[in-house]
Design a protein around this motif. Structure first.
Motif, PDB file in Angstrom:
ATOM      1  N   GLY A 133       0.830  -1.203   0.000  1.00 34.48           N
ATOM      2  CA  GLY A 133       0.000   0.000   0.000  1.00 34.48           C
ATOM      3  C   GLY A 133       0.860   1.248   0.000  1.00 34.48           C
ATOM      4  O   GLY A 133       1.595   1.498   0.964  1.00 34.48           O
ATOM      5  N   SER A 134       0.794   2.031  -1.068  1.00 37.31           N
ATOM      6  CA  SER A 134       1.599   3.254  -1.140  1.00 37.31           C
ATOM      7  C   SER A 134       0.972   4.225  -2.124  1.00 37.31           C
ATOM      8  O   SER A 134       0.129   3.858  -2.942  1.00 37.31           O
ATOM      9  CB  SER A 134       3.028   2.933  -1.592  1.00 37.31           C
ATOM     10  OG  SER A 134       3.010   2.355  -2.893  1.00 37.31           O
ATOM     11  N   ALA A 135       1.393   5.482  -2.029  1.00 35.60           N
ATOM     12  CA  ALA A 135       0.958   6.472  -3.004  1.00 35.60           C
ATOM     13  C   ALA A 135       1.683   6.248  -4.317  1.00 35.60           C
ATOM     14  O   ALA A 135       2.858   5.849  -4.336  1.00 35.60           O
ATOM     15  CB  ALA A 135       1.245   7.874  -2.486  1.00 35.60           C
ATOM     16  N   THR A 136       0.994   6.470  -5.420  1.00 36.63           N
ATOM     17  CA  THR A 136       1.582   6.230  -6.746  1.00 36.63           C
ATOM     18  C   THR A 136       1.331   7.441  -7.651  1.00 36.63           C
ATOM     19  O   THR A 136       0.831   7.305  -8.766  1.00 36.63           O
ATOM     20  CB  THR A 136       0.978   4.968  -7.376  1.00 36.63           C
ATOM     21  OG1 THR A 136      -0.462   5.102  -7.399  1.00 36.63           O
ATOM     22  CG2 THR A 136       1.355   3.718  -6.602  1.00 36.63           C
ATOM     23  N   ILE A 137       1.692   8.617  -7.161  1.00 38.59           N
ATOM     24  CA  ILE A 137       1.464   9.848  -7.921  1.00 38.59           C
ATOM     25  C   ILE A 137       2.710  10.145  -8.749  1.00 38.59           C
ATOM     26  O   ILE A 137       3.791  10.362  -8.203  1.00 38.59           O
ATOM     27  CB  ILE A 137       1.169  11.024  -6.971  1.00 38.59           C
ATOM     28  CG1 ILE A 137       0.000  10.678  -6.042  1.00 38.59           C
ATOM     29  CG2 ILE A 137       0.872  12.287  -7.761  1.00 38.59           C
ATOM     30  CD1 ILE A 137      -0.171  11.644  -4.901  1.00 38.59           C
ATOM     31  N   ASP A 138       2.558  10.170 -10.073  1.00 35.74           N
ATOM     32  CA  ASP A 138       3.727  10.409 -10.924  1.00 35.74           C
ATOM     33  C   ASP A 138       3.727  11.788 -11.584  1.00 35.74           C
ATOM     34  O   ASP A 138       4.668  12.153 -12.275  1.00 35.74           O
ATOM     35  CB  ASP A 138       3.837   9.320 -12.004  1.00 35.74           C
ATOM     36  CG  ASP A 138       2.584   9.213 -12.869  1.00 35.74           C
ATOM     37  OD1 ASP A 138       1.697  10.080 -12.738  1.00 35.74           O
ATOM     38  OD2 ASP A 138       2.500   8.254 -13.658  1.00 35.74           O
ATOM     39  N   LYS A 139       2.643  12.560 -11.371  1.00 32.21           N
ATOM     40  CA  LYS A 139       2.595  13.925 -11.897  1.00 32.21           C
ATOM     41  C   LYS A 139       1.574  14.721 -11.082  1.00 32.21           C
ATOM     42  O   LYS A 139       0.750  14.131 -10.365  1.00 32.21           O
ATOM     43  CB  LYS A 139       2.212  13.934 -13.372  1.00 32.21           C
ATOM     44  CG  LYS A 139       0.842  13.371 -13.648  1.00 32.21           C
ATOM     45  CD  LYS A 139       0.520  13.410 -15.136  1.00 32.21           C
ATOM     46  CE  LYS A 139      -0.879  12.835 -15.414  1.00 32.21           C
ATOM     47  NZ  LYS A 139      -1.205  12.880 -16.853  1.00 32.21           N
ATOM     48  N   GLU A 140       1.651  16.058 -11.181  1.00 38.51           N
ATOM     49  CA  GLU A 140       0.672  16.878 -10.468  1.00 38.51           C
ATOM     50  C   GLU A 140      -0.733  16.508 -10.927  1.00 38.51           C
ATOM     51  O   GLU A 140      -1.017  16.459 -12.121  1.00 38.51           O
ATOM     52  CB  GLU A 140       0.925  18.363 -10.714  1.00 38.51           C
ATOM     53  CG  GLU A 140       2.135  18.896  -9.976  1.00 38.51           C
ATOM     54  CD  GLU A 140       2.169  20.418  -9.961  1.00 38.51           C
ATOM     55  OE1 GLU A 140       1.337  21.045 -10.644  1.00 38.51           O
ATOM     56  OE2 GLU A 140       3.030  20.986  -9.263  1.00 38.51           O
ATOM     57  N   THR A 141      -1.589  16.247  -9.952  1.00 38.01           N
ATOM     58  CA  THR A 141      -2.925  15.737 -10.252  1.00 38.01           C
ATOM     59  C   THR A 141      -3.969  16.450  -9.405  1.00 38.01           C
ATOM     60  O   THR A 141      -3.779  16.642  -8.205  1.00 38.01           O
ATOM     61  CB  THR A 141      -2.998  14.221  -9.961  1.00 38.01           C
ATOM     62  OG1 THR A 141      -1.991  13.541 -10.716  1.00 38.01           O
ATOM     63  CG2 THR A 141      -4.368  13.661 -10.326  1.00 38.01           C
ATOM     64  N   SER A 142      -5.054  16.835 -10.045  1.00 34.86           N
ATOM     65  CA  SER A 142      -6.192  17.410  -9.331  1.00 34.86           C
ATOM     66  C   SER A 142      -7.103  16.278  -8.867  1.00 34.86           C
ATOM     67  O   SER A 142      -7.474  15.406  -9.660  1.00 34.86           O
ATOM     68  CB  SER A 142      -6.958  18.364 -10.258  1.00 34.86           C
ATOM     69  OG  SER A 142      -8.187  18.736  -9.694  1.00 34.86           O
ATOM     70  N   PHE A 143      -7.434  16.288  -7.577  1.00 32.65           N
ATOM     71  CA  PHE A 143      -8.294  15.248  -7.013  1.00 32.65           C
ATOM     72  C   PHE A 143      -9.466  15.922  -6.317  1.00 32.65           C
ATOM     73  O   PHE A 143      -9.280  16.791  -5.461  1.00 32.65           O
ATOM     74  CB  PHE A 143      -7.518  14.386  -6.017  1.00 32.65           C
ATOM     75  CG  PHE A 143      -8.321  13.241  -5.450  1.00 32.65           C
ATOM     76  CD1 PHE A 143      -8.498  12.076  -6.175  1.00 32.65           C
ATOM     77  CD2 PHE A 143      -8.905  13.339  -4.191  1.00 32.65           C
ATOM     78  CE1 PHE A 143      -9.245  11.021  -5.663  1.00 32.65           C
ATOM     79  CE2 PHE A 143      -9.645  12.298  -3.667  1.00 32.65           C
ATOM     80  CZ  PHE A 143      -9.818  11.122  -4.407  1.00 32.65           C
ATOM     81  N   ILE A 144     -10.676  15.536  -6.688  1.00 38.93           N
ATOM     82  CA  ILE A 144     -11.883  16.175  -6.163  1.00 38.93           C
ATOM     83  C   ILE A 144     -12.577  15.260  -5.165  1.00 38.93           C
ATOM     84  O   ILE A 144     -12.833  14.084  -5.464  1.00 38.93           O
ATOM     85  CB  ILE A 144     -12.846  16.544  -7.301  1.00 38.93           C
ATOM     86  CG1 ILE A 144     -12.207  17.587  -8.220  1.00 38.93           C
ATOM     87  CG2 ILE A 144     -14.170  17.073  -6.740  1.00 38.93           C
ATOM     88  CD1 ILE A 144     -13.041  17.930  -9.443  1.00 38.93           C
ATOM     89  N   ILE A 145     -12.870  15.810  -3.996  1.00 33.81           N
ATOM     90  CA  ILE A 145     -13.685  15.119  -2.996  1.00 33.81           C
ATOM     91  C   ILE A 145     -15.057  15.775  -2.995  1.00 33.81           C
ATOM     92  O   ILE A 145     -15.200  16.926  -2.569  1.00 33.81           O
ATOM     93  CB  ILE A 145     -13.055  15.202  -1.593  1.00 33.81           C
ATOM     94  CG1 ILE A 145     -11.675  14.542  -1.585  1.00 33.81           C
ATOM     95  CG2 ILE A 145     -13.968  14.546  -0.555  1.00 33.81           C
ATOM     96  CD1 ILE A 145     -10.989  14.586  -0.229  1.00 33.81           C
ATOM     97  N   PRO A 146     -16.079  15.080  -3.492  1.00 34.09           N
ATOM     98  CA  PRO A 146     -17.421  15.680  -3.513  1.00 34.09           C
ATOM     99  C   PRO A 146     -17.972  15.872  -2.102  1.00 34.09           C
ATOM    100  O   PRO A 146     -17.546  15.207  -1.148  1.00 34.09           O
ATOM    101  CB  PRO A 146     -18.255  14.646  -4.296  1.00 34.09           C
ATOM    102  CG  PRO A 146     -17.252  13.803  -5.029  1.00 34.09           C
ATOM    103  CD  PRO A 146     -16.038  13.772  -4.141  1.00 34.09           C
TER     104      PRO A 146
END
Length: 323
Positions: free
Chosen positions: A29-42
Motif C-alpha cells: 500500500g503506497s501512493a503512486t502519484i507520478d505527476k501533479e494531479t487534481s483530485f476532487i472530494i465531492p
C-alpha cells in the motif's frame, strides 16, 4: 521467570496483530502519484469512498491500505470536500493531511469593470467547474473584481459573494460622499456611476465625466449618454454598429436623449472607481464632451465651444477613415 497475565497477553496479541496487519498491508500500500494531479472530494464523501476513488484513479496502490492507515494513524480530523492538488513524492500520510486540512485549490473568475449583468451571467454559466443554475443578476448589483471559488461550488454562492461585495463597498463609500453631490441615495449613485463607467475607459477622466453628468443632473438637462440608448436594445452587450436615428429618438425608461434625469436603473455593473467618482466628482462647469481621438474626451462649458470641438475631432476621424 514472571508470567504475563491474561490481560497483558491480550494487549500484546492485539499489538502484534496490528503490527502484522500494518506490515502486510503497507508492504503493497503506497501512493503512486507520478505527476501533479487534481483530485476532487465531492460533498458528503466518506473516508471509505475517498480511499476507493484514490485507488480507481491510480493515486494509491491500495484503497484498503490507505483506509486502514488513515483509521489507525490519521488522527480524528475529518476530511474536507473540495479540489486538492496532489504532487509526486507525496506519501499517503501527506495526502490524508491535505484532505483533513482543507487545503483546496482556489480557482478564480474575473468580472471586469463595466461588464453588464447578462455577461456576468454568461461568464458564470460558462465556468465548467461551477454547478447549478442562476438567474441573470440585477443590473448594478455585482461589484467588478476577481473572485475565488472551489471546483464544484454552486454558482449561487459565488454570485452571492459578488453581490455582497457590492453592498459592502456601497455601505462603506456612501457615508464618505462629498457634500452637495447630484444624487441623494445609493441607488441613484450606482445608476450615475454605471453611465460614467460606460462613457470613459480612461481612469483619469472618471471624476471629470462624473462632474459633467452631475452638472446636467442638477440642471435637469438631458444627459444624452449614448450607452443609455444601447442598453434597452442589447442589455449592455456591444451594439456592433452605429446607433440609428430612430434609436436616438426612441422613448423608453433608459434613453437619456428622450428624457431628462437618470434612467430607471443601472446600465452596467460599475467598478469602485466610477462609484467613487460620482460620490466625489470633479468641480467643473463642463456640460459637454466629445471624444478626442486618443481614448479621452475634450470638455466644454458652453455649446458653441463644444460644437467647434465636435467639428475638429470629426474632421480628424474622417481623415483617419473612421467615419
Amino acid at each position: 521467570m514472571r508470567r504475563i497475565g491474561w490481560k497483558g497477553g491480550a494487549i500484546l496479541a492485539a499489538v502484534a496483530l496490528v503490527l502484522a496487519v500494518l506490515a502486510g498491508t503497507f508492504a503493497f500500500g503506497s501512493a503512486t502519484i507520478d505527476k501533479e494531479t487534481s483530485f476532487i472530494i465531492p460533498q458528503g464523501s466518506t473516508l471509505t469512498s475517498v480511499a476507493g476513488k484514490l485507488e480507481n484513479e491510480g493515486l494509491v496502490s491500495s484503497g484498503r491500505g490507505f483506509l486502514l492507515r488513515a483509521k489507525l494513524l490519521g488522527g480524528s480530523r475529518p476530511i474536507q470536500a473540495g479540489e486538492f492538488l496532489l504532487t509526486p513524492g507525496m506519501g499517503q500520510g501527506e495526502i490524508l493531511s491535505a484532505f483533513q486540512s482543507g487545503d483546496v485549490i482556489r480557482r478564480f473568475i474575473t468580472i471586469p469593470e463595466g461588464i453588464p449583468s447578462i455577461l456576468v451571467w454568461e461568464r458564470l454559466m460558462a465556468e465548467e467547474k461551477l454547478t447549478g443554475e442562476i438567474p441573470v443578476p440585477v443590473e448594478g448589483s455585482v461589484l467588478p473584481d476577481t473572485y475565488d471559488f472551489e471546483s464544484g461550488e454552486e454558482r449561487t454562492a459565488v454570485l452571492a459573494r459578488m453581490q455582497a461585495a457590492m453592498q459592502n463597498y456601497l455601505a462603506e463609500a456612501w457615508p464618505k460622499r462629498a457634500p452637495g453631490i447630484a444624487v441623494d441615495n445609493v441607488r441613484d449613485a450606482v445608476i450615475l456611476a454605471s453611465i460614467v463607467e460606460k462613457e470613459t475607459g480612461t481612469p483619469s477622466e472618471r471624476r471629470m465625466v462624473a462632474g459633467l453628468y452631475s452638472n446636467r443632473v442638477k440642471k435637469g438637462m438631458f444627459l444624452q449618454a449614448d450607452p443609455t440608448i444601447i442598453y434597452p436594445i442589447t442589455k449592455g452587450k456591444p451594439l456592433g454598429r452605429r446607433i440609428r436615428k430612430s434609436e436616438i429618438a426612441a422613448i423608453n425608461d433608459y434613453n437619456t436623449y428622450s428624457m431628462a434625469g437618470l434612467p430607471k436603473g443601472p446600465i452596467t455593473n460599475p467598478g469602485r472607481e466610477s462609484i467613487a467618482a460620482v460620490l466625489d466628482p470633479a468641480k467643473t462647469d463642463a456640460l459637454y464632451m466629445v471624444a478626442d481621438g486618443s481614448g479621452g474626451h475634450e470638455f466644454n462649458a458652453d455649446y458653441a465651444a463644444h460644437q467647434r470641438a465636435v467639428d475638429k475631432w470629426y474632421a480628424l476621424r474622417r481623415e483617419r477613415g473612421e467615419m
